[in-house]
Every structure is written in C-alpha cells, then in structure tokens.
Design an enzyme around this catalytic site. Structure first.
Site, mmCIF file in Angstrom:
data_model
loop_
_atom_site.group_PDB
_atom_site.id
_atom_site.type_symbol
_atom_site.label_atom_id
_atom_site.label_comp_id
_atom_site.label_asym_id
_atom_site.label_seq_id
_atom_site.Cartn_x
_atom_site.Cartn_y
_atom_site.Cartn_z
ATOM 1 N N GLY A 26 0.834 -1.203 0.000
ATOM 2 C CA GLY A 26 0.000 0.000 0.000
ATOM 3 C C GLY A 26 0.866 1.249 0.000
ATOM 4 O O GLY A 26 0.579 2.226 0.698
ATOM 5 N N SER A 74 1.332 3.294 -2.461
ATOM 6 C CA SER A 74 0.955 4.296 -3.469
ATOM 7 C C SER A 74 0.381 5.573 -2.868
ATOM 8 O O SER A 74 0.513 6.647 -3.457
ATOM 9 C CB SER A 74 -0.049 3.688 -4.459
ATOM 10 O OG SER A 74 -1.094 3.041 -3.768
ATOM 11 N N ASP A 87 -2.468 -7.854 -5.201
ATOM 12 C CA ASP A 87 -3.487 -7.750 -4.154
ATOM 13 C C ASP A 87 -2.980 -8.498 -2.923
ATOM 14 O O ASP A 87 -2.840 -9.726 -2.960
ATOM 15 C CB ASP A 87 -4.793 -8.367 -4.691
ATOM 16 C CG ASP A 87 -5.906 -8.400 -3.655
ATOM 17 O OD1 ASP A 87 -5.656 -8.050 -2.478
ATOM 18 O OD2 ASP A 87 -7.028 -8.793 -4.024
ATOM 19 N N ASN A 133 1.519 -2.462 5.368
ATOM 20 C CA ASN A 133 0.734 -1.245 5.565
ATOM 21 C C ASN A 133 -0.602 -1.256 4.828
ATOM 22 O O ASN A 133 -1.546 -0.596 5.264
ATOM 23 C CB ASN A 133 1.594 -0.053 5.096
ATOM 24 C CG ASN A 133 0.788 1.205 4.922
ATOM 25 O OD1 ASN A 133 0.460 1.899 5.892
ATOM 26 N ND2 ASN A 133 0.422 1.520 3.673
ATOM 27 N N SER A 190 -3.742 -0.519 14.387
ATOM 28 C CA SER A 190 -4.633 0.631 14.570
ATOM 29 C C SER A 190 -5.063 0.691 16.037
ATOM 30 O O SER A 190 -5.126 -0.338 16.714
ATOM 31 C CB SER A 190 -5.879 0.479 13.696
ATOM 32 O OG SER A 190 -6.873 1.409 14.097
ATOM 33 N N TYR A 227 -12.611 -4.801 11.324
ATOM 34 C CA TYR A 227 -11.324 -4.086 11.308
ATOM 35 C C TYR A 227 -10.599 -4.256 12.656
ATOM 36 O O TYR A 227 -9.389 -4.510 12.692
ATOM 37 C CB TYR A 227 -11.619 -2.625 11.009
ATOM 38 C CG TYR A 227 -10.446 -1.723 10.770
ATOM 39 C CD1 TYR A 227 -9.819 -1.671 9.525
ATOM 40 C CD2 TYR A 227 -9.986 -0.868 11.772
ATOM 41 C CE1 TYR A 227 -8.767 -0.793 9.295
ATOM 42 C CE2 TYR A 227 -8.943 0.009 11.551
ATOM 43 C CZ TYR A 227 -8.331 0.046 10.313
ATOM 44 O OH TYR A 227 -7.280 0.926 10.098
ATOM 45 N N ALA A 270 -10.901 -6.732 14.694
ATOM 46 C CA ALA A 270 -10.435 -8.128 14.767
ATOM 47 C C ALA A 270 -9.155 -8.303 13.964
ATOM 48 O O ALA A 270 -8.192 -8.938 14.424
ATOM 49 C CB ALA A 270 -11.514 -9.071 14.238
ATOM 50 N N ALA A 271 -9.133 -7.725 12.768
ATOM 51 C CA ALA A 271 -7.938 -7.863 11.921
ATOM 52 C C ALA A 271 -6.736 -7.176 12.576
ATOM 53 O O ALA A 271 -5.635 -7.725 12.621
ATOM 54 C CB ALA A 271 -8.206 -7.268 10.542
ATOM 55 N N LYS A 272 -6.949 -5.982 13.086
ATOM 56 C CA LYS A 272 -5.832 -5.224 13.662
ATOM 57 C C LYS A 272 -5.390 -5.833 14.997
ATOM 58 O O LYS A 272 -4.200 -5.819 15.322
ATOM 59 C CB LYS A 272 -6.212 -3.758 13.824
ATOM 60 C CG LYS A 272 -6.493 -3.033 12.491
ATOM 61 C CD LYS A 272 -5.310 -3.062 11.551
ATOM 62 C CE LYS A 272 -5.484 -2.098 10.369
ATOM 63 N NZ LYS A 272 -4.337 -2.155 9.443
HETATM 64 P P1 NDP Z 1 -5.315 4.778 2.275
HETATM 65 O O1 NDP Z 1 -6.718 4.338 2.031
HETATM 66 O O2 NDP Z 1 -4.960 6.205 2.158
HETATM 67 O O3 NDP Z 1 -4.335 3.946 1.321
HETATM 68 C C1 NDP Z 1 -4.468 2.545 1.264
HETATM 69 C C2 NDP Z 1 -3.289 1.971 0.538
HETATM 70 O O4 NDP Z 1 -3.392 0.536 0.591
HETATM 71 C C3 NDP Z 1 -3.245 2.348 -0.926
HETATM 72 O O5 NDP Z 1 -1.884 2.439 -1.302
HETATM 73 C C4 NDP Z 1 -3.911 1.154 -1.604
HETATM 74 O O6 NDP Z 1 -3.481 0.934 -2.944
HETATM 75 C C5 NDP Z 1 -3.413 0.025 -0.718
HETATM 76 N N1 NDP Z 1 -4.251 -1.169 -0.769
HETATM 77 C C6 NDP Z 1 -5.554 -1.288 -0.384
HETATM 78 N N2 NDP Z 1 -5.971 -2.554 -0.581
HETATM 79 C C7 NDP Z 1 -4.912 -3.229 -1.100
HETATM 80 C C8 NDP Z 1 -4.723 -4.570 -1.533
HETATM 81 N N3 NDP Z 1 -5.710 -5.476 -1.467
HETATM 82 N N4 NDP Z 1 -3.519 -4.925 -2.037
HETATM 83 C C9 NDP Z 1 -2.504 -4.026 -2.117
HETATM 84 N N5 NDP Z 1 -2.627 -2.741 -1.722
HETATM 85 C C10 NDP Z 1 -3.827 -2.350 -1.225
HETATM 86 O O7 NDP Z 1 -4.958 4.200 3.721
HETATM 87 P P2 NDP Z 1 -4.041 4.820 4.889
HETATM 88 O O8 NDP Z 1 -2.767 5.306 4.334
HETATM 89 O O9 NDP Z 1 -4.878 5.711 5.707
HETATM 90 O O10 NDP Z 1 -3.802 3.495 5.758
HETATM 91 C C11 NDP Z 1 -2.610 2.743 5.714
HETATM 92 C C12 NDP Z 1 -2.659 1.719 6.841
HETATM 93 O O11 NDP Z 1 -2.777 2.393 8.086
HETATM 94 C C13 NDP Z 1 -3.844 0.764 6.767
HETATM 95 O O12 NDP Z 1 -3.449 -0.527 7.181
HETATM 96 C C14 NDP Z 1 -4.831 1.342 7.765
HETATM 97 O O13 NDP Z 1 -5.692 0.359 8.272
HETATM 98 C C15 NDP Z 1 -3.879 1.878 8.808
HETATM 99 N N6 NDP Z 1 -4.459 2.917 9.652
HETATM 100 C C16 NDP Z 1 -4.873 4.116 9.108
HETATM 101 C C17 NDP Z 1 -5.448 5.083 9.921
HETATM 102 C C18 NDP Z 1 -5.906 6.407 9.399
HETATM 103 O O14 NDP Z 1 -6.521 7.164 10.186
HETATM 104 N N7 NDP Z 1 -5.648 6.767 8.157
HETATM 105 C C19 NDP Z 1 -5.625 4.830 11.350
HETATM 106 C C20 NDP Z 1 -5.146 3.579 11.817
HETATM 107 C C21 NDP Z 1 -4.592 2.658 10.982
HETATM 108 P P3 NDP Z 1 -4.218 1.648 -4.212
HETATM 109 O O15 NDP Z 1 -3.690 3.066 -4.235
HETATM 110 O O16 NDP Z 1 -3.770 0.841 -5.394
HETATM 111 O O17 NDP Z 1 -5.688 1.596 -3.957
#
Ligand code: NDP
Length: 244
Positions: free
Chosen positions: A8, A10, A59, A90, A142, A155, A157-159
């Site tokens: 993730g 990007s 994915d 991430n 999280s 969510y 449960a996963a975290k």
């Molecule tokens: P965003 O929604 O901004 O970005 C999600 C990222 O994950 C993107 O790069 C997306 O790729 C990628 N992604 C999603 N699904 C898949 C998949 N199946 N395979 C590969 N890549 C995937 O999320 P955040 O930056 O906010 O979150 C990052 C992490 O931090 C997550 O694990 C989230 O649960 C955790 N988190 C975030 C919080 C927040 O407040 N933002 C709080 C607590 C935890 P693409 O661009 O291709 O869609």
C-alpha cells in the site's frame, strides 16, 4: 543495495513511509493494487528523495498473487546480498458497519486484506532476513485493534490479530536480529478517513487534530533503523493521546 517493501505504498501513510525509507537510503518496492498513477507519483517522490524504487502491483489479500510477485522479485534479485531487509505491512481497507448489519463479504475482505496479507507477504521474506542476520518487520495496526471500535468489529479483529501475530513472530526471530513491531495509529489524514466528521472527532483527541502521514513515517523510519534493534514485539501508539 538495501531494499524495503511497502505494501500500500501508493498513497497515504504508505507513500510517506516510502519517501522516509528512500531518504534513509533504501530502494523502495512500492506495492499497490489499483492506483497506478498514485504509485508512479510515489516513485517520482522517491527519486526526488535521492533514491530509486520499483512498482509491484499485487493484491495483498490474494495469497497466490502475493507469492508470484515476491518469488518473481526474489528470482530477479538472486545476488547473495540482495534481499528485502525491511517490510512494512501497511496496505489496508475498512468496511465499517454495525455487526448486526454487516454483509459477510465485508467481514472476510477486511480480515483477508488486513490480516491474512501479513502472513502471505511476510512469510517468504523471513528466511533471508534470518540468513543475513538483519531484518525489520513493521505492521500497521490501529488504535481500533487495541481498544475496539463500534462499527469496526471486522477491522478491530484484523488489527488485534496482527498485534498478536507481531508479538508471537518477534519471539521466533529475535535471536537473528530481526525485529517485529506494530504501529497503532489513531486518526491520520489520508483518503481512508475521507467522509469522517473531522471537526467532531478531533474534539475527542487531546492533541485536537488528526495526525499526518509523515508523523507515522518518522516512527517507521526509527523502527527500521539499526538504533531500534532492541525494540521488538511491541505495539507503538501514535494517536495524539486518544487512547493510552
Ligand atoms: P489509504 O486508504 O490512504 O491507502 C491505502 C493503501 O493501501 C493504498 O496504497 C492502496 O493501494 C493500498 N491497498 C488497499 N488494498 C490493497 C490490496 N488489497 N492490495 C494491495 N494494496 C492495497 O490508507 P491509509 O494510508 O490511511 O492506511 C494505511 C494503513 O494504516 C492501513 O493498514 C490502515 O488500516 C492503517 N491505519 C490508518 C489510519 C488512518 O486514520 N488513516 C488509522 C489507523 C490505521 P491503491 O492506491 O492501489 O488503492
């Protein structure tokens, strides 16, 4: 050449982490699933930070795709000293709903993308980290996985699962100088929190604001550094005082 894989990478936190690791001298492998333009932008920012990287689309919730991508990368980097020494698990999604109303697929997709991905991505990297006697496994959990949040049974449960897995794996690999830690962010300003009522929610946060992705990336950078070698099996919160 030192390599780091950021799932993730990007957008959001993953992008900030990719840039931070690039500043630390890593070549960054940017994983993403859909948004090629955003991944390209991250790659550009990595280059502007003075390093280089590559995009690796798969994915994280599809174990077959993960294996093909990682084994393919390893086959293309077969030199003895080329291995992924830092992985930041991430990538994540949320599909919030009260449990009584939650469609089954939202339960399974969230567990798959946020938790099963940890096994699929990390497992093929452990042997080389142990062989080289250096590795850093950093898992994005999280606050939801620590305190439990209504509307997020899937969510949470996963975290929560990834936190437990972090503690267990840390004990397996510590002797080989491989550390495993989890980060538990509160509300961080990314696409993931689009649509939440920031004005109302920030009243519940002692710091009275959402965090920035760069603040999470700074913590990842420290955990990835050699200086953090004695920190393992921990969950570090970064939440503006929301939950301690
Ligand atoms: P965003 O929604 O901004 O970005 C999600 C990222 O994950 C993107 O790069 C997306 O790729 C990628 N992604 C999603 N699904 C898949 C998949 N199946 N395979 C590969 N890549 C995937 O999320 P955040 O930056 O906010 O979150 C990052 C992490 O931090 C997550 O694990 C989230 O649960 C955790 N988190 C975030 C919080 C927040 O407040 N933002 C709080 C607590 C935890 P693409 O661009 O291709 O869609």
């Amino acid at each position: 050449m030192k390599y780091a894989l950021v799932t993730g990478g990007s957008r959001g936190i993953g992008r900030a982490v990719s840039i931070k690791l690039a500043q630390m001298g890593y070549r960054v492998i940017i994983n993403y699933v859909n948004n090629t333009a955003a991944a390209e932008e991250t790659l550009q920012l990595i280059r502007e930070a003075g390093s280089d990287g590559e995009m690796l689309k798969f994915d994280v919730g599809n174990a077959e795709q993960v294996r093909e991508a990682i084994e393919g990368w390893q086959a293309a980097h077969a030199d003895a000293d080329e291995y992924i020494e830092v992985v930041v698990n991430n990538a994540g999604i949320r599909r919030d709903n009260l449990m009584a109303l939650m469609p089954g697929e939202d339960w399974f997709n969230v567990i798959n993308t946020n938790l099963n991905s940890f096994f699929a991505v990390t497992q093929p990297l452990i042997a080389q980290m142990q062989f080289h006697k250096f590795g850093r496994i950093i898992n994005m959990a999280s606050v939801s996985g620590i305190m439990g949040m209504q509307g997020q049974t899937n969510y949470s449960a996963a975290k929560g699962g990834i936190i437990a897995a972090t503690k267990a794996l840390a004990k397996e690999v510590a002797r080989k100088n491989v550390t495993v830690n989890a980060i538990a962010p509160g509300f961080i300003k990314t696409d993931m929190v689009e649509g939440l009522d920031e004005k109302e929610l920030k009243k519940t946060i002692p710091a009275n604001r959402f965090g920035q992705p760069e603040e999470v990336a700074a913590l990842v950078g420290f955990l990835a550094s050699p200086e953090a070698g004695y920190i393992t099996g921990n969950v570090i919160s970064i939440n503006g005082g929301l939950y301690t």
